[in-house]
Design a protein around this motif. Structure first.
Motif, PDB file in Angstrom:
ATOM      1  N   LEU A 156       1.289  -1.319  -0.076  1.00 40.72           N
ATOM      2  CA  LEU A 156      -0.247   0.221   0.110  1.00 40.72           C
ATOM      3  C   LEU A 156       0.821   0.875  -0.090  1.00 40.72           C
ATOM      4  N   VAL A 157       2.010   1.639   0.995  1.00 43.38           N
ATOM      5  CA  VAL A 157       3.014   2.207   0.764  1.00 43.38           C
ATOM      6  C   VAL A 157       3.207   2.816  -0.439  1.00 43.38           C
ATOM      7  N   SER A 158       4.053   1.424  -1.150  1.00 39.74           N
ATOM      8  CA  SER A 158       4.615   1.563  -2.755  1.00 39.74           C
ATOM      9  C   SER A 158       3.239   2.100  -3.620  1.00 39.74           C
ATOM     10  N   ILE A 159       2.302   1.505  -3.576  1.00 38.14           N
ATOM     11  CA  ILE A 159       1.044   2.274  -4.454  1.00 38.14           C
ATOM     12  C   ILE A 159       0.544   3.389  -4.129  1.00 38.14           C
ATOM     13  N   TYR A 160       1.032   4.247  -3.286  1.00 31.52           N
ATOM     14  CA  TYR A 160       0.966   5.882  -2.616  1.00 31.52           C
ATOM     15  C   TYR A 160       1.696   6.523  -3.508  1.00 31.52           C
ATOM     16  N   GLY A 161       2.650   5.892  -3.380  1.00 30.96           N
ATOM     17  CA  GLY A 161       3.985   6.590  -4.036  1.00 30.96           C
ATOM     18  C   GLY A 161       3.775   6.379  -5.127  1.00 30.96           C
ATOM     19  N   ALA A 162       3.414   5.359  -6.180  1.00 26.97           N
ATOM     20  CA  ALA A 162       2.801   5.508  -7.624  1.00 26.97           C
ATOM     21  C   ALA A 162       2.273   6.256  -8.399  1.00 26.97           C
ATOM     22  N   LEU A 163       1.300   6.634  -7.328  1.00 24.85           N
ATOM     23  CA  LEU A 163       0.084   6.901  -7.652  1.00 24.85           C
ATOM     24  C   LEU A 163       0.131   8.980  -6.891  1.00 24.85           C
ATOM     25  N   VAL A 164       1.276   8.997  -6.363  1.00 18.82           N
ATOM     26  CA  VAL A 164       1.045  10.445  -5.922  1.00 18.82           C
ATOM     27  C   VAL A 164       2.493  11.053  -7.354  1.00 18.82           C
ATOM     28  N   PHE A 165       3.172  10.212  -8.025  1.00 19.81           N
ATOM     29  CA  PHE A 165       3.980  10.493  -9.457  1.00 19.81           C
ATOM     30  C   PHE A 165       3.188  10.447 -10.296  1.00 19.81           C
ATOM     31  N   MET A 166       2.084   9.458 -10.946  1.00 18.92           N
ATOM     32  CA  MET A 166       1.278   9.905 -11.686  1.00 18.92           C
ATOM     33  C   MET A 166       0.536  10.408 -11.754  1.00 18.92           C
ATOM     34  N   SER A 167       0.189  11.133 -10.455  1.00 21.60           N
ATOM     35  CA  SER A 167      -1.297  12.714 -10.618  1.00 21.60           C
ATOM     36  C   SER A 167      -0.067  13.850 -10.535  1.00 21.60           C
ATOM     37  N   GLY A 168       1.138  13.918 -11.351  1.00 24.11           N
ATOM     38  CA  GLY A 168       1.534  15.140 -11.932  1.00 24.11           C
ATOM     39  C   GLY A 168       1.072  15.655 -12.719  1.00 24.11           C
ATOM     40  N   ILE A 169       1.067  14.202 -13.789  1.00 27.54           N
ATOM     41  CA  ILE A 169       0.795  14.517 -15.276  1.00 27.54           C
ATOM     42  C   ILE A 169      -0.325  15.217 -15.497  1.00 27.54           C
ATOM     43  N   VAL A 170      -2.069  14.459 -14.165  1.00 28.25           N
ATOM     44  CA  VAL A 170      -2.959  15.452 -14.305  1.00 28.25           C
ATOM     45  C   VAL A 170      -3.016  17.029 -13.664  1.00 28.25           C
ATOM     46  N   LEU A 210      -6.810   9.628  -1.227  1.00 29.06           N
ATOM     47  CA  LEU A 210      -7.025  10.176  -2.755  1.00 29.06           C
ATOM     48  C   LEU A 210      -6.783  11.577  -2.501  1.00 29.06           C
ATOM     49  N   LEU A 211      -7.603  12.166  -2.103  1.00 33.60           N
ATOM     50  CA  LEU A 211      -7.213  14.386  -1.338  1.00 33.60           C
ATOM     51  C   LEU A 211      -5.904  14.172  -1.571  1.00 33.60           C
ATOM     52  N   ILE A 212      -5.274  13.304  -0.892  1.00 31.87           N
ATOM     53  CA  ILE A 212      -3.231  13.567  -1.165  1.00 31.87           C
ATOM     54  C   ILE A 212      -2.609  13.604  -2.104  1.00 31.87           C
ATOM     55  N   VAL A 213      -3.409  12.060  -3.014  1.00 28.91           N
ATOM     56  CA  VAL A 213      -2.420  12.305  -4.240  1.00 28.91           C
ATOM     57  C   VAL A 213      -2.929  12.996  -5.556  1.00 28.91           C
ATOM     58  N   VAL A 214      -4.541  14.094  -5.418  1.00 24.24           N
ATOM     59  CA  VAL A 214      -4.812  14.793  -6.097  1.00 24.24           C
ATOM     60  C   VAL A 214      -4.295  16.107  -5.730  1.00 24.24           C
ATOM     61  N   GLY A 270      -0.441  16.216  -7.083  1.00 29.89           N
ATOM     62  CA  GLY A 270      -0.128  16.029  -8.468  1.00 29.89           C
ATOM     63  C   GLY A 270      -0.731  17.805  -8.528  1.00 29.89           C
ATOM     64  N   LEU A 271      -0.926  18.640  -8.247  1.00 27.72           N
ATOM     65  CA  LEU A 271      -1.960  20.095  -8.484  1.00 27.72           C
ATOM     66  C   LEU A 271      -0.561  21.095  -7.876  1.00 27.72           C
ATOM     67  N   LEU A 272      -0.313  20.480  -6.728  1.00 29.18           N
ATOM     68  CA  LEU A 272       1.133  21.512  -5.665  1.00 29.18           C
ATOM     69  C   LEU A 272       1.950  21.593  -6.168  1.00 29.18           C
ATOM     70  N   LYS A 273       2.945  20.021  -6.436  1.00 31.49           N
ATOM     71  CA  LYS A 273       4.532  19.849  -6.653  1.00 31.49           C
ATOM     72  C   LYS A 273       4.816  20.128  -7.764  1.00 31.49           C
ATOM     73  N   PRO A 274       4.445  20.203  -8.795  1.00 31.67           N
ATOM     74  CA  PRO A 274       4.841  20.520 -10.182  1.00 31.67           C
ATOM     75  C   PRO A 274       4.636  21.531 -10.903  1.00 31.67           C
ATOM     76  N   ASN A 275       3.729  21.906 -10.229  1.00 35.03           N
ATOM     77  CA  ASN A 275       3.187  23.871 -10.318  1.00 35.03           C
ATOM     78  C   ASN A 275       3.740  25.489  -9.667  1.00 35.03           C
ATOM     79  N   ALA A 276       4.068  24.350  -8.835  1.00 35.07           N
ATOM     80  CA  ALA A 276       5.263  25.124  -7.693  1.00 35.07           C
ATOM     81  C   ALA A 276       6.373  24.702  -8.094  1.00 35.07           C
ATOM     82  N   SER A 277       7.109  23.821  -8.622  1.00 36.77           N
ATOM     83  CA  SER A 277       8.247  23.372  -9.125  1.00 36.77           C
ATOM     84  C   SER A 277       8.542  25.341 -10.441  1.00 36.77           C
TER      85      SER A 277
END
Length: 492
Positions: free
Chosen positions: A65-79, A122-126, A129-136
């Motif tokens: 579960l910890v691993s898929i959490y990380g996978a979803l966080v990285f994938m959410s940056g595209i959205v 769900l909330l942290i992944v989304v 994805g909104l915060l990380k790539p756009n802050a950078s």
């Protein structure tokens, strides 16, 4: 950069950099504090007994579960990047992302069992994805194209990331493990709230950076996107309802689905760019050269991304936690990664500058990073081989492993970012950066399956086998370096 968002070079209010960098520095520091604070105790919360405040899941499922959490966080940056470019603008995307992250941590601050965990994820992944790539991206918007402070500004920003990650385990980890897990998650929410306060109060310093979408949807496109989104949500709802009604909606099904998606997404991205008519012959050759680099990155991150799962479990169950006469919480070991990064990043930056034209080529650096990453896991087979898997291991095994793997990261991670920008087809500059981050998502997806094999009786074989496989990838990278280099079209 557009004329509207350009910041004058006379703005040197934050260590010689634009004052807006201070806003983004502290926002990112607090966001990483909240994320790594939550990550420091998440695994333990999942597998601790319910009588101790945990969810009582088995350890393999918890690690997955910890691993898929990380996978979803990285994938959410595209959205998140698409939402900012086409709908919200980076500034509003960051604000909305931070609010969702804070709500995600609050969902875990209140005892709610597995449903609360899924809502939080769900909330942290989304939100991430909104915060990380756009802050950078907004950091880059603070500088004009000719401003030579840009690289140094990103280095300062990177320090903020690691500062938050360094502090979090000591505060959130201690509170969560020694007092109450939900209080720890609550402190992570407070951290994100602090970041939002800094961001809202300091937004005027950003000028017009990220204020509007760079490629806004037209009226006709909005209707089309809304229709597609509605259809997608409806299909997903039907699938979930059918799986739930038939009893197939389980944690393991979720883990497997994310694992498959994490691997297929970068494959689809790569094929799309290779087949695009916008990619010319030279760019196509560079993309082909990029494929083994991407695979190498996935292999490296398979090791590095297990710090929050397998290595966290090793720290909790297999490590002597008394150091210099002081009993430390196992979550504190999560700070070793940022500590090593803070120490080694300037060292390696100095080394590459000192070597100049004599420094290794990109594929050689990747190969060295893979050898070091694999070696860090082979090293972790030592405690079981020398003292058996029933005796507590010295904490210095973990310290040594973290420093070796971060040495590998210094040879691969920043080099990979640079290579991605240099090898990207001009029509896909932004999407190539998304592809690079999908290497971490693919690794986390693979780990979701791999970490379920780790247990006391498999410990030595697990560390030695995974480490040896990654080192073998490093050897292959060394052997194919001439082939890769020829197809890089003059890029070193």
């Amino acid at each position: 950069m557009s004329e509207q968002t350009e910041i004058p070079t006379s703005d040197r209010g934050f260590f010689g950099h634009p004052r807006g960098l201070a806003t983004l520095f502290f926002l990112e520091m607090w966001e990483r504090f909240s994320y790594y604070g939550m990550s420091a105790i998440l695994l333990y919360y999942l597998y601790d007994q319910t009588s101790d405040g945990g969810l009582g899941l088995d350890k393999p499922t918890s690690s997955a579960l910890v691993s898929i959490y990380g996978a979803l966080v990285f994938m959410s940056g595209i959205v998140g990047g698409w939402m900012a470019d086409r709908l919200l603008g980076m500034r509003r995307a960051v604000l909305l992302g931070g609010l969702l992250i804070m709500c995600g941590h609050l969902a875990l601050a209140v005892p709610g069992g597995l449903p609360a965990l899924l809502v939080s994820m769900l909330l942290i992944v989304v939100g991430t994805g909104l915060l990380k790539p756009n802050a950078s991206s907004m950091v880059g918007e603070l500088y004009s194209p000719a401003d030579n402070r840009r690289d140094a500004g990103f280095s300062l920003f990177y320090m903020g990331i690691n500062l938050g990650a360094f502090i979090a385990p000591y505060l959130v980890g201690t509170l969560g493990q020694q007092v109450d897990y939900h209080l720890g998650f609550g402190l992570a929410a407070v951290g994100m709230a602090a970041g939002l306060v800094v961001y809202v109060r300091g937004r005027a310093r950003l000028g017009q950076a990220g204020d509007a979408p760079t490629n806004p949807l037209l009226a006709g496109e909005r209707r089309q996107v809304a229709l597609r989104a509605a259809v997608g949500v409806a299909v997903l709802a039907v699938v979930v309802a059918v799986l739930g009604a038939t009893g197939f909606l389980t944690v393991q099904v979720l883990i497997n689905a994310v694992s498959v998606l994490a691997v297929l997404l970068p494959v689809a991205y790569s094929i799309m760019m290779l087949r695009s008519p916008k990619t010319d012959a030279v760019e196509r050759s560079r993309l082909i050269a990029y494929i083994p680099l991407f695979i190498g990155a996935v292999c490296y991150w398979v090791v590095n991304e297990q710090s929050g799962s397998v290595l966290a479990q090793f720290a909790d169950t297999r490590t002597d936690l008394e150091i210099f006469g002081f009993a430390v919480p196992s979550s504190w070991f999560q700070s070793l990664n940022p500590i090593a990064t803070l120490v080694l990043a300037p060292t390696f930056a100095w080394l590459w500058i000192r070597l100049g034209d004599r420094q290794p080529t990109t594929p050689r650096k990747f190969a060295t990073g893979l050898l070091l990453g694999g070696a860090s896991f082979v090293l972790m087979a030592g405690p079981g081989l020398l003292g058996g898997v029933d005796a507590l291991a010295s904490p210095w095994w973990l310290v040594a492993s973290y420093f070796v793997v971060i040495c590998g990261s210094m040879c691969l991670s920043p080099v990979g970012l640079s290579a991605t920008t240099k090898l990207a087809p001009r029509a896909f500059l932004a999407q190539m950066m998304s592809l690079w981050f999908l290497a971490s998502a693919a690794a986390a997806g693979i780990n979701a399956q791999l970490v379920q094999l780790y247990r006391a009786e498999t410990e030595v074989a697990y560390f030695a086998g995974v480490g040896a496989a990654v080192m073998a990838a490093g050897v292959v990278m060394h052997l194919i370096t001439p082939w890769v280099q020829r197809r890089m079209g003059g890029v070193r």
